[in-house]
Design a protein around this motif. Structure first.
Motif, short mmCIF file in Angstrom:
data_model
loop_
_atom_site.label_atom_id
_atom_site.label_comp_id
_atom_site.label_asym_id
_atom_site.label_seq_id
_atom_site.Cartn_x
_atom_site.Cartn_y
_atom_site.Cartn_z
N VAL A 1 0.83 -1.20 0.00
CA VAL A 1 0.00 0.00 0.00
C VAL A 1 0.87 1.25 0.00
O VAL A 1 1.78 1.41 0.83
N LYS A 2 0.59 2.14 -0.92
CA LYS A 2 1.29 3.43 -1.03
C LYS A 2 0.25 4.48 -1.40
O LYS A 2 -0.27 4.49 -2.52
N PRO A 3 -0.09 5.39 -0.47
CA PRO A 3 -1.14 6.38 -0.74
C PRO A 3 -0.81 7.24 -1.94
O PRO A 3 0.36 7.53 -2.24
N ASP A 4 -1.86 7.65 -2.63
CA ASP A 4 -1.70 8.58 -3.75
C ASP A 4 -1.34 9.97 -3.22
O ASP A 4 -1.37 10.21 -2.00
N LYS A 5 -1.02 10.88 -4.11
CA LYS A 5 -0.65 12.23 -3.70
C LYS A 5 -1.85 12.94 -3.07
O LYS A 5 -2.99 12.76 -3.48
N SER B 1 -6.15 17.71 1.82
CA SER B 1 -7.15 16.67 2.07
C SER B 1 -6.53 15.30 1.78
O SER B 1 -5.53 15.18 1.07
N TYR B 2 -7.16 14.29 2.36
CA TYR B 2 -6.74 12.92 2.09
C TYR B 2 -6.88 12.62 0.59
O TYR B 2 -7.77 13.17 -0.08
N PRO B 3 -6.05 11.76 0.05
CA PRO B 3 -6.25 11.34 -1.34
C PRO B 3 -7.64 10.74 -1.51
O PRO B 3 -8.13 10.01 -0.64
N SER B 4 -8.29 11.03 -2.62
CA SER B 4 -9.65 10.55 -2.85
C SER B 4 -9.72 9.02 -2.91
O SER B 4 -10.76 8.43 -2.64
N SER B 5 -8.60 8.39 -3.24
CA SER B 5 -8.57 6.93 -3.36
C SER B 5 -8.28 6.25 -2.02
O SER B 5 -8.31 5.01 -1.95
N TRP B 6 -8.00 7.00 -0.96
CA TRP B 6 -7.62 6.39 0.31
C TRP B 6 -8.81 5.77 1.03
O TRP B 6 -9.95 6.21 0.90
N SER B 7 -8.55 4.72 1.80
CA SER B 7 -9.59 3.96 2.48
C SER B 7 -10.29 4.81 3.54
O SER B 7 -9.68 5.68 4.18
N LYS B 8 -11.58 4.52 3.72
CA LYS B 8 -12.38 5.21 4.72
C LYS B 8 -12.96 4.20 5.69
O LYS B 8 -13.11 3.03 5.35
N PRO C 1 -5.69 6.17 9.48
CA PRO C 1 -5.07 7.50 9.53
C PRO C 1 -3.76 7.54 8.74
O PRO C 1 -3.07 6.53 8.56
N LEU C 2 -3.43 8.72 8.25
CA LEU C 2 -2.18 8.95 7.54
C LEU C 2 -1.35 9.98 8.28
O LEU C 2 -1.87 10.87 8.96
N SER D 1 15.39 19.38 10.55
CA SER D 1 14.90 20.60 11.20
C SER D 1 13.94 21.37 10.31
O SER D 1 13.19 22.22 10.80
N LYS D 2 13.96 21.08 9.01
CA LYS D 2 13.09 21.79 8.08
C LYS D 2 11.84 20.99 7.73
O LYS D 2 11.08 21.37 6.87
N VAL D 3 11.65 19.85 8.38
CA VAL D 3 10.51 18.99 8.09
C VAL D 3 9.57 18.97 9.29
O VAL D 3 10.00 18.83 10.43
N ARG D 4 8.29 19.13 9.03
CA ARG D 4 7.28 19.06 10.08
C ARG D 4 6.37 17.88 9.79
O ARG D 4 5.92 17.67 8.66
N THR D 5 6.07 17.08 10.84
CA THR D 5 5.24 15.89 10.69
C THR D 5 3.91 16.10 11.39
O THR D 5 3.86 16.56 12.53
N PHE D 6 2.82 15.72 10.69
CA PHE D 6 1.48 15.85 11.23
C PHE D 6 0.72 14.55 11.03
O PHE D 6 0.86 13.88 10.00
N LYS D 7 -0.07 14.18 12.02
CA LYS D 7 -0.94 13.02 11.91
C LYS D 7 -2.37 13.49 12.06
O LYS D 7 -2.72 14.09 13.07
N THR D 8 -3.17 13.23 11.02
CA THR D 8 -4.56 13.70 11.06
C THR D 8 -5.50 12.52 10.97
O THR D 8 -5.14 11.42 10.55
N TYR D 9 -6.76 12.75 11.33
CA TYR D 9 -7.79 11.72 11.34
C TYR D 9 -9.03 12.22 10.59
O TYR D 9 -9.23 13.39 10.42
#
Length: 306
Positions: A242-246, A260-267, A273-274, A298-306
């Protein structure tokens, strides 16, 4: 003594050449013969006749043969194909005395030595087949790269949930583009891409919320215009490919970035979550495909959304 040795050797070679090879039916009227580089023969029958009549009347039936449209010297109901290394494949037709077509067999040559395969070339991950999925829905896609001088076409596809006791039956539609494979572990549909560089499949019984107990096994048979057949396989779990689309960027300004989440991602997204990474750079983007791994942490920010 030398004469005896020569006679025994000649007899051995004769018997060796007369022994038919291991063969199997790929599709109706398409026969696959396994070869190992040595001399051999493969018998073809024009008409289904009782064995006693076949031996007595083989040459009196008025049957003649053609290979790829060219007349062959052999006649009769039984035709012996001469197998020399990877040669011998072709379209064999048998005809009655008046020239009417009685039957045909397309003979494909499959080499037992898998290291001699040369129709496809390995991709970046050193695999002939590269498979990926954009979600956990059960849909996946496998692609390959043809050798620059040996472009062929897909002859057959087998896709199944693999197990040691599995027995899979695959059927092909009239357009030679769509396969349906049935087994005790489910049903998988596959369609070949128009450019013959990949196949898209759907595991209809796949449940994205349950643990996978059996891996997916994909085998693609490809052939060339010279009647050579090769097989390439891949074994994987859906969760491994599994590799999410852009993502879709909704808004960007000096203070806010919305996506927004990729339209092809599972619901639902709360169950699947991604984690997102954002990199802030000055100037252009030269390595956007691997941007977050190419810049300083230091230039990268990581976010986890639901």
């Amino acid at each position: 003594m030398k004469l005896l040795i020569f006679s025994l050797l000649s007899a051995f070679l004769l018997i060796r050449c007369q022994n038919p090879r291991k063969h199997w039916t790929l599709l109706p009227n398409i026969l696959v013969v396994e070869v190992d580089g040595t001399l051999g023969q493969q018998p073809l029958s024009c008409l289904e006749l009782p064995e006693e009549r076949l031996g007595e009347h083989n040459r009196s039936l008025g049957i003649f043969w053609k290979k790829n449209g060219a007349l062959e010297p052999q006649t009769g109901n039984l035709y012996m194909v001469q197998l020399v290394e990877s040669l011998g494949g072709g379209n064999y037709t048998c005809h009655s005395e008046d020239g009417s077509l009685l039957n045909y067999t397309e003979l494909l040559i499959h080499q037992e030595d898998q290291d001699s395969r040369r129709i496809l070339v390995k991709g970046g991950k050193e695999d002939f087949l590269n498979c990926s999925a954009q979600s956990y829905s059960g849909e996946f896609h496998c692609s390959w790269t043809w050798h620059s001088s040996r472009v062929g076409k897909v002859a057959f596809v087998i896709a199944e949930r693999f197990s040691s006791s599995n027995s899979t039956q695959c059927s092909l539609d009239a357009n030679d583009r769509h396969w349906i494979c049935l087994s005790a572990n489910g049903k998988v549909n596959c369609s070949v891409d128009d450019n013959e560089r990949g196949v898209s499949c759907l595991d209809e019984q796949h449940c994205p919320y349950a643990e996978e107990h059996h891996p997916i096994h994909v085998t693609v048979f490809v052939r060339t215009k010279h009647y050579l057949l090769e097989s390439y396989s891949k074994l994987f779990f859906m969760s491994e490919i599994v590799k999410p689309d852009k993502v879709r960027i909704d808004r960007v300004n000096t203070t806010v970035i919305e996506w927004s989440y990729p339209s092809s991602w599972s619901k639902p997204h709360s169950y699947f979550p991604l984690t997102f990474q954002i990199a802030q750079l000055k100037g252009g983007c030269r390595r956007c495909e691997s941007l977050c791994t190419a810049v300083k942490p230091s230039k990268v920010r990581t976010f986890k959304t639901y």
